[in-house]
Design an enzyme around this catalytic site. Structure first.
Site, mmCIF file in Angstrom:
data_model
loop_
_atom_site.group_PDB
_atom_site.id
_atom_site.type_symbol
_atom_site.label_atom_id
_atom_site.label_comp_id
_atom_site.label_asym_id
_atom_site.label_seq_id
_atom_site.Cartn_x
_atom_site.Cartn_y
_atom_site.Cartn_z
ATOM 1 N N HIS A 33 0.777 -1.197 -0.078
ATOM 2 C CA HIS A 33 0.337 0.484 0.185
ATOM 3 C C HIS A 33 0.778 1.205 0.102
ATOM 4 O O HIS A 33 -0.209 2.940 -0.032
ATOM 5 C CB HIS A 33 -0.273 0.193 1.341
ATOM 6 C CG HIS A 33 0.210 0.316 2.466
ATOM 7 N ND1 HIS A 33 0.212 -0.643 3.279
ATOM 8 C CD2 HIS A 33 -0.402 1.208 3.153
ATOM 9 C CE1 HIS A 33 0.666 0.243 3.866
ATOM 10 N NE2 HIS A 33 0.680 1.032 4.343
HETATM 11 N N1 UDP Z 1 -3.666 -4.745 9.159
HETATM 12 C C1 UDP Z 1 -4.671 -5.471 9.177
HETATM 13 N N2 UDP Z 1 -5.460 -6.269 8.346
HETATM 14 C C2 UDP Z 1 -5.205 -5.922 7.193
HETATM 15 C C3 UDP Z 1 -3.705 -5.429 6.790
HETATM 16 C C4 UDP Z 1 -2.875 -4.885 8.034
HETATM 17 O O1 UDP Z 1 -5.264 -5.584 10.221
HETATM 18 O O2 UDP Z 1 -5.796 -5.879 5.976
HETATM 19 C C5 UDP Z 1 -2.927 -4.763 10.790
HETATM 20 C C6 UDP Z 1 -1.473 -5.528 10.330
HETATM 21 O O3 UDP Z 1 -1.301 -5.964 11.052
HETATM 22 C C7 UDP Z 1 -0.916 -3.966 10.974
HETATM 23 C C8 UDP Z 1 -1.205 -2.343 10.695
HETATM 24 O O4 UDP Z 1 -2.937 -3.228 9.708
HETATM 25 O O5 UDP Z 1 -0.554 -4.290 12.661
HETATM 26 C C9 UDP Z 1 -0.291 -2.180 9.119
HETATM 27 O O6 UDP Z 1 -1.388 -0.968 8.892
HETATM 28 P P1 UDP Z 1 -0.446 -0.591 7.494
HETATM 29 O O7 UDP Z 1 0.297 -1.584 7.029
HETATM 30 O O8 UDP Z 1 -1.825 0.225 6.489
HETATM 31 O O9 UDP Z 1 -0.172 0.650 7.290
HETATM 32 P P2 UDP Z 1 1.797 1.208 8.286
HETATM 33 O O10 UDP Z 1 1.885 0.431 9.404
HETATM 34 O O11 UDP Z 1 2.471 0.926 6.972
HETATM 35 O O12 UDP Z 1 1.862 2.257 8.809
#
Ligand code: UDP
Length: 359
Positions: free
Chosen positions: A208
């Site tokens: 993403h």
């Molecule tokens: N996550 C979730 N469902 C999904 C994809 C991600 O619960 O389908 C959770 C993942 O386990 C983590 C968080 O969302 O705890 C990460 O979010 P994301 O990847 O959107 O953001 P980033 O961490 O890159 O800022």
């Protein structure tokens, strides 16, 4: 003590759960939540509030689908009004999204002290919107809670010991949550049987980051690698709405089954029982580590450098050859023994105690 918490995006809901759980133990703390609306789909927002028992937001700003400037600007305007109304002692912001920066800017201009959880992280890539948000938010914050030693070092190098703020190494609230909720996930989640998955017989993937969705060549490289890997592995890809739109509008060919974004409990199960995690997410890199699962990070750099140093995580960029060869490498190796990164699951307690000292 009144704390106004600003949330907007999926990883922030997840992070907030740990501290909200802790705040509830102290009657002297009143937490009021503003949801900016940055993420609004049921499976990107509501599911986390329900599953993770996060207090219902008192304010819902419903600001989304705008350019960075317009989104951040509107958020500042609305958060300012709420600060004036609620007169909080602190504003609490998490991570590095536009909601984080908007909350920090609105608070700073009204001289409200800012608490930043997940402070000090740097990718040193100023093309990332998140990097801009982090640097500015840190600079405006009064209590900075760093999840790692390298985050504290980053702040020291930037001269934070000369600023009027307090820097702490708190560990990572995401570890608190992974430990706390994985027991619940074992009992409640049915995702493995729903998808007909067996332990360690699939690759879990998420995509993403703007660098991989806005640059079509990067997304093509990643989907090419996953298509090839799907000949040998089952692939589970919970598709972020932004990525889904771009795949559909560019008619990119996907040879395997994708699924809608899943809730946190299902995600913990998917991570825990996967062979390898392939991702550009920040949070997933650490969650893979919490469950002794290799992570291949499809970016050119990471903020979580200790995972690379310990051999738990491999950076491949959006390069299909490197992604495929790294999967092959990880399949042959055993996970390195490197426990103890990111604290021991009581970061929220530590943070809450430090906040209480400010009374
Ligand atoms: N996550 C979730 N469902 C999904 C994809 C991600 O619960 O389908 C959770 C993942 O386990 C983590 C968080 O969302 O705890 C990460 O979010 P994301 O990847 O959107 O953001 P980033 O961490 O890159 O800022």
């Amino acid at each position: 003590m009144k704390i106004l918490t600003i949330l907007g995006a999926r990883p922030q809901f997840i992070k907030a759960s740990a501290l909200s759980r802790e705040f509830k133990k102290y009657p002297e703390i009143i937490e009021i939540i503003i949801h900016t609306g940055q993420h609004f789909d049921k499976n990107m927002s509501e599911v986390f509030f329900t599953e993770m028992n996060i207090p219902i937001p008192k304010y819902n700003l419903n600001i989304n689908g705008l350019s960075h400037g317009a989104m951040t600007g509107q958020m500042i305007q609305e958060i300012e009004k709420i600060i004036l109304l609620e007169k909080p002692d602190f504003i609490l912001v998490y991570g590095d999204t536009n909601s984080t920066l908007a909350g920090a800017l609105a608070a700073a201009k009204l001289n409200i002290k800012i608490i930043h959880v997940e402070a000090g992280l740097r990718s040193f890539n100023m093309n990332m919107p998140e990097e801009i948000n982090r640097i500015l938010t840190d600079r405006l914050s009064y209590l900075l809670f760093c999840p790692t030693e390298s985050a504290v070092n980053n702040l020291n190098i930037e001269g934070f010991n000369n600023f009027k703020c307090k820097v702490f190494i708190s560990g990572d609230v995401m570890k608190d949550n992974a430990l706390y909720f994985s027991k619940i996930a074992e009992k409640k989640s049915t995702i493995l049987s729903r998808l007909n998955l067996n332990s360690k017989n699939y690759l879990l993937c998420t995509i993403h980051r703007a660098e991989n969705t806005d640059k079509l060549e990067n997304l093509k490289q990643i989907t090419k690698a996953l298509n090839k890997l799907s000949n040998d592995f089952e692939i589970i890809l919970p598709l972020h709405p932004r990525t889904k739109n771009i795949i559909e509008s560019n008619k990119l060919k996907i040879n395997f089954h994708t699924i809608e974004p899943v809730g946190y409990l299902d995600m913990l199960q998917l991570i825990k029982y996967s062979n390898i995690v392939l991702t550009d997410s920040g949070g997933l890199q650490k969650e893979a580590y919490f469950f002794n699962t290799f992570c291949i990070t499809m970016r050119d750099e990471t903020e979580w450098t200790e995972l690379i140093e310990n051999g738990c995580n491999i950076l491949t960029g959006a390069n299909s050859e490197k992604i495929i060869s790294s999967v092959q490498d990880c399949s042959k190796k055993t996970f390195p023994n490197s426990s103890g990164l990111y604290g021991n699951g009581n970061s929220a307690e530590y943070i809450c105690n430090k906040i209480l000292l400010e009374k």
